[in-house]
Design a protein around this motif. Structure first.
Motif, short mmCIF file in Angstrom:
data_model
loop_
_atom_site.label_atom_id
_atom_site.label_comp_id
_atom_site.label_asym_id
_atom_site.label_seq_id
_atom_site.Cartn_x
_atom_site.Cartn_y
_atom_site.Cartn_z
N HIS A 43 0.83 -1.20 0.00
CA HIS A 43 0.00 0.00 0.00
C HIS A 43 0.87 1.26 0.00
O HIS A 43 0.53 2.25 -0.66
CB HIS A 43 -0.95 -0.02 1.19
N ASP A 58 -4.90 10.99 -4.16
CA ASP A 58 -5.07 9.53 -4.14
C ASP A 58 -4.08 8.90 -3.17
O ASP A 58 -4.44 7.97 -2.44
CB ASP A 58 -4.87 8.94 -5.53
N ALA A 61 -5.31 9.52 0.33
CA ALA A 61 -6.48 8.67 0.61
C ALA A 61 -6.04 7.23 0.88
O ALA A 61 -6.54 6.58 1.81
CB ALA A 61 -7.46 8.72 -0.55
N GLY A 62 -5.11 6.73 0.10
CA GLY A 62 -4.61 5.38 0.31
C GLY A 62 -3.89 5.23 1.64
O GLY A 62 -4.05 4.22 2.34
N GLY A 64 -4.51 7.04 4.27
CA GLY A 64 -5.56 7.10 5.28
C GLY A 64 -6.27 5.76 5.44
O GLY A 64 -6.56 5.31 6.56
N ALA A 65 -6.55 5.11 4.31
CA ALA A 65 -7.20 3.79 4.35
C ALA A 65 -6.30 2.76 5.02
O ALA A 65 -6.77 1.91 5.78
CB ALA A 65 -7.57 3.35 2.93
N LYS A 67 -4.12 3.40 7.34
CA LYS A 67 -4.13 3.71 8.78
C LYS A 67 -5.39 3.16 9.44
O LYS A 67 -5.33 2.67 10.57
CB LYS A 67 -4.02 5.23 8.98
N VAL A 68 -6.51 3.21 8.73
CA VAL A 68 -7.76 2.65 9.28
C VAL A 68 -7.65 1.13 9.39
O VAL A 68 -8.04 0.55 10.40
CB VAL A 68 -8.97 3.06 8.40
N ARG A 69 -7.12 0.50 8.34
CA ARG A 69 -7.01 -0.96 8.32
C ARG A 69 -5.93 -1.48 9.25
O ARG A 69 -6.06 -2.55 9.83
CB ARG A 69 -6.73 -1.42 6.89
#
Length: 164
Positions: A43, A58, A61-62, A64-65, A67-69
């Motif tokens: 990632h 982008d 956003a990637g 951030g995603a 970090k959430v996962r």
């Protein structure tokens, strides 16, 4: 025998090393959609390709995603990509703070040089010049192998001094 993900990753790394960012992005995009492609390193590599392709939103956003996962995942590369994305999006104050945090936390020449350059570009040339001079001073006293490894950031610091 290497897995399809490992083969793609190796090819993507080669593409990135050659500056073929679109091809690298295509490979990493495919990797992260596969069952074995969830590793944070893939990632991060995809985000780097997006950033190099001029798509910092982008990339951000990637990141951030990711970090959430993977909320406990933490790496210097992740922080650097985040700061670079902020800078590319014109979120200067956030980027400057991020570069400063990285430079302290990871003792990063790259973060210092990028911060100096951003300061010089955004109307704070004296601060940029001071940081660039510190980088060059530290590198003059550093062992040869460190100077070689940090050559890109030395050149960026020299560029800051030429521009200010």
């Amino acid at each position: 025998m290497p897995t399809p993900v490992a083969n793609r990753a190796e090819f993507a790394e080669e593409c990135a090393a050659l500056g073929k960012w679109q091809e690298a992005w295509e490979q990493y995009d495919e990797i992260v959609r596969r069952p074995n492609g969830g590793e944070p390193v893939f990632h991060l590599a995809k985000a780097e390709a997006e950033l190099e392709l001029g798509r910092p939103a982008d990339a951000l956003a990637g990141l951030g995603a990711l970090k959430v996962r993977e909320p406990d995942y933490d790496s210097a590369r992740e922080h650097m990509l985040h700061a670079r994305s902020l800078a590319a999006l014109g979120r200067t104050a956030e980027a400057l703070d991020a570069f400063e945090a990285i430079s302290h936390r990871h003792d990063s020449y790259e973060a210092r040089a990028r911060r100096a350059s951003l300061l010089a570009q955004t109307g704070r040339p004296d601060e940029g010049r001071r940081i660039a001079e510190e980088i060059l001073d530290r590198l003059r006293r550093a062992p040869a192998h460190v100077r070689k490894l940090q050559a890109d950031w030395k050149h960026l610091a020299e560029d800051v001094l030429r521009r200010t």
